[in-house]
Design a protein around this motif. Sequence first.
Motif, PDB file in Angstrom:
ATOM      1  N   ALA A  14      -0.649  20.801 -19.661  1.00 42.39           N
ATOM      2  CA  ALA A  14       0.418  21.085 -18.743  1.00 42.39           C
ATOM      3  C   ALA A  14       1.212  22.080 -19.125  1.00 42.39           C
ATOM      4  N   GLY A  15       1.575  23.142 -18.273  1.00 43.61           N
ATOM      5  CA  GLY A  15       2.788  24.250 -18.815  1.00 43.61           C
ATOM      6  C   GLY A  15       2.175  25.246 -19.484  1.00 43.61           C
ATOM      7  N   LYS A  16       2.928  26.085 -20.041  1.00 44.11           N
ATOM      8  CA  LYS A  16       2.632  27.166 -20.940  1.00 44.11           C
ATOM      9  C   LYS A  16       2.439  26.380 -22.317  1.00 44.11           C
ATOM     10  N   LYS A  17       1.158  26.727 -22.783  1.00 44.32           N
ATOM     11  CA  LYS A  17       1.204  26.491 -24.403  1.00 44.32           C
ATOM     12  C   LYS A  17       0.177  27.796 -25.040  1.00 44.32           C
ATOM     13  N   ASP A  18       0.540  28.106 -25.976  1.00 44.04           N
ATOM     14  CA  ASP A  18      -0.245  29.206 -26.740  1.00 44.04           C
ATOM     15  C   ASP A  18      -1.637  28.561 -27.318  1.00 44.04           C
ATOM     16  N   ILE A  60       1.003  -1.169   0.061  1.00 40.42           N
ATOM     17  CA  ILE A  60       0.023  -0.079  -0.132  1.00 40.42           C
ATOM     18  C   ILE A  60       1.079   1.436   0.126  1.00 40.42           C
ATOM     19  N   GLY A  61       0.492   1.969  -1.006  1.00 40.37           N
ATOM     20  CA  GLY A  61       1.589   3.258  -1.020  1.00 40.37           C
ATOM     21  C   GLY A  61       0.639   4.555  -1.461  1.00 40.37           C
ATOM     22  N   PHE A  62       1.048   5.548  -1.301  1.00 42.12           N
ATOM     23  CA  PHE A  62       0.266   7.016  -1.398  1.00 42.12           C
ATOM     24  C   PHE A  62       1.087   7.787  -2.383  1.00 42.12           C
ATOM     25  N   GLU A  63       0.528   8.547  -3.293  1.00 43.37           N
ATOM     26  CA  GLU A  63       1.195   9.399  -4.026  1.00 43.37           C
ATOM     27  C   GLU A  63       0.201  10.777  -4.121  1.00 43.37           C
ATOM     28  N   ARG A  64       0.888  11.779  -4.373  1.00 40.98           N
ATOM     29  CA  ARG A  64       0.411  13.182  -4.592  1.00 40.98           C
ATOM     30  C   ARG A  64       0.465  13.701  -6.054  1.00 40.98           C
ATOM     31  N   THR A  65      -0.552  14.296  -6.370  1.00 40.82           N
ATOM     32  CA  THR A  65      -0.264  15.032  -7.870  1.00 40.82           C
ATOM     33  C   THR A  65      -0.402  16.425  -7.834  1.00 40.82           C
ATOM     34  N   ASP A  66       0.774  16.836  -8.505  1.00 44.33           N
ATOM     35  CA  ASP A  66       1.098  18.309  -8.368  1.00 44.33           C
ATOM     36  C   ASP A  66       1.178  18.784 -10.008  1.00 44.33           C
ATOM     37  N   LEU A  67       0.880  19.974 -10.039  1.00 45.26           N
ATOM     38  CA  LEU A  67       1.144  20.675 -11.174  1.00 45.26           C
ATOM     39  C   LEU A  67       1.215  22.151 -10.970  1.00 45.26           C
ATOM     40  N   ALA A  68       2.444  22.990 -11.477  1.00 45.10           N
ATOM     41  CA  ALA A  68       2.735  24.119 -11.342  1.00 45.10           C
ATOM     42  C   ALA A  68       1.928  25.269 -12.337  1.00 45.10           C
ATOM     43  N   GLU A  69       1.954  24.920 -13.423  1.00 45.10           N
ATOM     44  CA  GLU A  69       1.482  25.672 -14.312  1.00 45.10           C
ATOM     45  C   GLU A  69       0.453  24.700 -15.527  1.00 45.10           C
ATOM     46  N   ALA A  70      -0.570  25.442 -15.845  1.00 46.02           N
ATOM     47  CA  ALA A  70      -1.389  24.771 -16.875  1.00 46.02           C
ATOM     48  C   ALA A  70      -2.147  25.811 -18.070  1.00 46.02           C
ATOM     49  N   SER A  71      -2.428  25.501 -19.111  1.00 42.67           N
ATOM     50  CA  SER A  71      -3.129  26.202 -20.124  1.00 42.67           C
ATOM     51  C   SER A  71      -4.402  25.766 -20.379  1.00 42.67           C
ATOM     52  N   PHE A  72      -5.356  26.671 -20.528  1.00 37.12           N
ATOM     53  CA  PHE A  72      -6.926  26.146 -20.868  1.00 37.12           C
ATOM     54  C   PHE A  72      -7.262  27.070 -22.187  1.00 37.12           C
ATOM     55  N   VAL A  73      -8.219  26.353 -22.964  1.00 37.72           N
ATOM     56  CA  VAL A  73      -9.071  27.070 -23.867  1.00 37.72           C
ATOM     57  C   VAL A  73     -10.768  26.685 -23.580  1.00 37.72           C
ATOM     58  N   GLY A  74     -11.489  27.720 -23.392  1.00 43.69           N
ATOM     59  CA  GLY A  74     -12.758  27.357 -23.080  1.00 43.69           C
ATOM     60  C   GLY A  74     -13.538  28.464 -22.954  1.00 43.69           C
ATOM     61  N   ALA A  75     -14.706  28.476 -22.516  1.00 37.33           N
ATOM     62  CA  ALA A  75     -15.983  29.660 -22.451  1.00 37.33           C
ATOM     63  C   ALA A  75     -15.570  30.255 -20.889  1.00 37.33           C
TER      64      ALA A  75
END
Length: 395
Positions: free
Chosen positions: A272-276, A235-250
């Motif tokens: 994930a990260g910087k994307k134009d 049995i093990g545990f993990e954490r999910t991390d994200l420093a920066e993200a990009s989204f397109v939506g309304a």
Amino acid sequence: MSYTETTTTSWFTRIKNALIGILVGIVLILVSIYFLFWNEGRAIQTYRSLVEGAGLVVSVDSARTDPANDGKLIHITGPVKAEGTVSDDQFAVEADGALAIVRNVEMYQWVEKSESKTEKNLGGSEETTTTYSYSKEWRSSPVDSADFKVPDGHENPSFAVDAKRIVVDSATVGAFVLDGSQVANLGDDKQIRLTEEDVSRIGSEIATDRPVKFNQGDIYLGSSASSPQIGDMKIGFERTDLAEASFVGAQKGDRIEAYTSTNGREILLSAAGKKDAPAMFAQAQQENTIITWLIRAGGLLGLFIGFKLMTMILPVLGDVVPFIGSIVSFGTGILALVFTLVVGPLVIAIGWFAYRPALAIGIIASSLLLAAAFIYLRRKAAAAATTQPALGRTG
């Protein structure tokens, strides 16, 4: 450790199964045709929606929300922050600042594998020899030993702990709020190293009579991690991390939601990260193309299996003499392949006609012009070759 079983299927039983196979084949062919046709419409509508979105999208500063952009298709890039602290309440494991906690569970279990060999007999019957072998493996999901051919001596116990993923309800990208799962799915997982005190506390919450041990930052249920026994667990545990993200939506207030294009398709892109914005739309178009070809491949495979099932009765009839049946089987395989290569592209072409008639006609017209040009050049070259000797004699 293995067990071998030999079964014989009579010729009449094989004929009955082949007749049932014809019905299954017809259904499979119809389903494959439907999905091939539907897929062309899905691909074209998705393409048009993304082209429309790429022409409308506006890149905005994620640090603040502008009411003037409400309802518009926007592109943002910014730092990610989880709203609230995510925790595995059952075992009181927290990960401050994480987007999710993953509880990974594995059990050492019996696993059954089988290999079959079929031989045809004179008269049309078949004799199948199946060998079942059993091995011990670490698996993250339960293996039901009750379904084994030889369950005695290969019993797997139930999981004392289930795997689980807990995600924050929401997260922010700059000043904008998004559903937690949309952001967490972009993150990377990293081990949460437990202490010996954590292992002792968590062990007291698990209903097991096995020793609970500290093992390289995780939990081991069993006597020895180096010599596992059936029923031992990790049995093990993990954490999910994200420093920066990009989204397109309304933009809907301070939230980013799916944008509905004029043809009814929804647009909600993430990375994930910087994307134009252009790069995100290009990636979405590429994914659409990959999905289209995967469904096409699946549809063509379904057609081939369907046509093969429809002709399966012929080699079964020929198997009265096994050598003849093998020849007929090879022939029906070629026939099924030919039918697939004719029907599949035809259905795809009809789909293009239905959804993009002008382009389909243009492609066909171009193909006909190229074919006509090729024939014309071949005839001209042949005519020149026949007149050349005559010119030589005149000289």
